[in-house]
Design a protein around this motif. Structure first.
Motif, PDB file in Angstrom:
ATOM      1  N   GLU A 138       0.814  -1.212   0.000  1.00 42.87           N
ATOM      2  CA  GLU A 138       0.000   0.000   0.000  1.00 42.87           C
ATOM      3  C   GLU A 138       0.854   1.271   0.000  1.00 42.87           C
ATOM      4  O   GLU A 138       0.335   2.375   0.096  1.00 42.87           O
ATOM      5  CB  GLU A 138      -0.965  -0.024   1.180  1.00 42.87           C
ATOM      6  CG  GLU A 138      -1.966  -1.154   1.045  1.00 42.87           C
ATOM      7  CD  GLU A 138      -2.855  -1.351   2.245  1.00 42.87           C
ATOM      8  OE1 GLU A 138      -2.681  -0.619   3.245  1.00 42.87           O
ATOM      9  OE2 GLU A 138      -3.720  -2.232   2.194  1.00 42.87           O
ATOM     10  N   SER A 161      -0.816   4.852  -0.486  1.00 37.72           N
ATOM     11  CA  SER A 161      -0.945   5.222  -1.896  1.00 37.72           C
ATOM     12  C   SER A 161      -2.360   5.567  -2.332  1.00 37.72           C
ATOM     13  O   SER A 161      -2.551   6.223  -3.348  1.00 37.72           O
ATOM     14  CB  SER A 161      -0.388   4.113  -2.786  1.00 37.72           C
ATOM     15  OG  SER A 161      -1.064   2.903  -2.543  1.00 37.72           O
ATOM     16  N   SER A 162      -3.365   5.167  -1.576  1.00 32.17           N
ATOM     17  CA  SER A 162      -4.748   5.461  -1.953  1.00 32.17           C
ATOM     18  C   SER A 162      -5.533   5.872  -0.716  1.00 32.17           C
ATOM     19  O   SER A 162      -5.266   5.400   0.389  1.00 32.17           O
ATOM     20  CB  SER A 162      -5.390   4.212  -2.571  1.00 32.17           C
ATOM     21  OG  SER A 162      -6.786   4.326  -2.604  1.00 32.17           O
TER      22      SER A 162
END
Length: 156
Positions: free
Chosen positions: A84, A105-106
């Motif tokens: 991630e 990352s999100s």
């Protein structure tokens, strides 16, 4: 006034926050004393991390104590999957370069967080998309970012 001690060795550490006993199996990355003149709210913050490449996780632990006290007032444990993270996950805060922002990352991915307070019974569970780690100087913050680069998927 702020002071910092950086220790590069990996060690297992046992602690206690209220009635909760915990083990930190990671590396101490900062030991920061924050003095707020005249407030009486001076604190010490120790931050640790571990990269578990075998199982694909990253862990962070944060201990906070009040000045002049040896007992932990707040203990925070955070973990997430290494997958991630991306090349933008670790960066210096532009307004405060001694602070490193760790962001997944999100916005749909989270650090699973458990917080213990010495004056409360039981933990508080949270999810967070980012974490801030404070260092004594910009060089130490940048060194931590460089140390993390080999573990970031797709980092070049």
């Amino acid at each position: 006034m702020t002071t910092l001690m950086v220790v590069s060795s990996h060690a297992q550490y046992h602690g206690r926050c209220g009635s909760y006993r915990y083990t930190i199996d990671g590396k101490l990355i900062s030991n920061l004393d924050i003095v707020i003149p005249g407030s009486g709210n001076d604190i010490s913050i120790k931050s640790y991390y571990k990269v578990d490449t075998k199982n694909g996780y990253i862990w962070f632990w944060i201990e906070e104590t009040k000045a002049g006290s040896n007992s932990i007032a707040k203990f925070t444990s955070l973990w997430s999957r290494l997958s991630e993270l991306n090349a933008e996950s670790f960066s210096s805060n532009k307004n405060n370069p001694v602070e490193v922002q760790v962001q997944l990352s999100s916005s749909q991915q989270f650090f699973f967080t458990t917080v213990y307070y010495s004056q409360k019974k039981g933990p508080q569970y949270e999810v967070r998309n980012k974490l801030s780690i404070r260092f004594n100087n910009e060089a130490d913050a940048n060194a931590f970012i460089r140390d993390m680069q080999p573990y970031i998927p797709g980092y070049k």
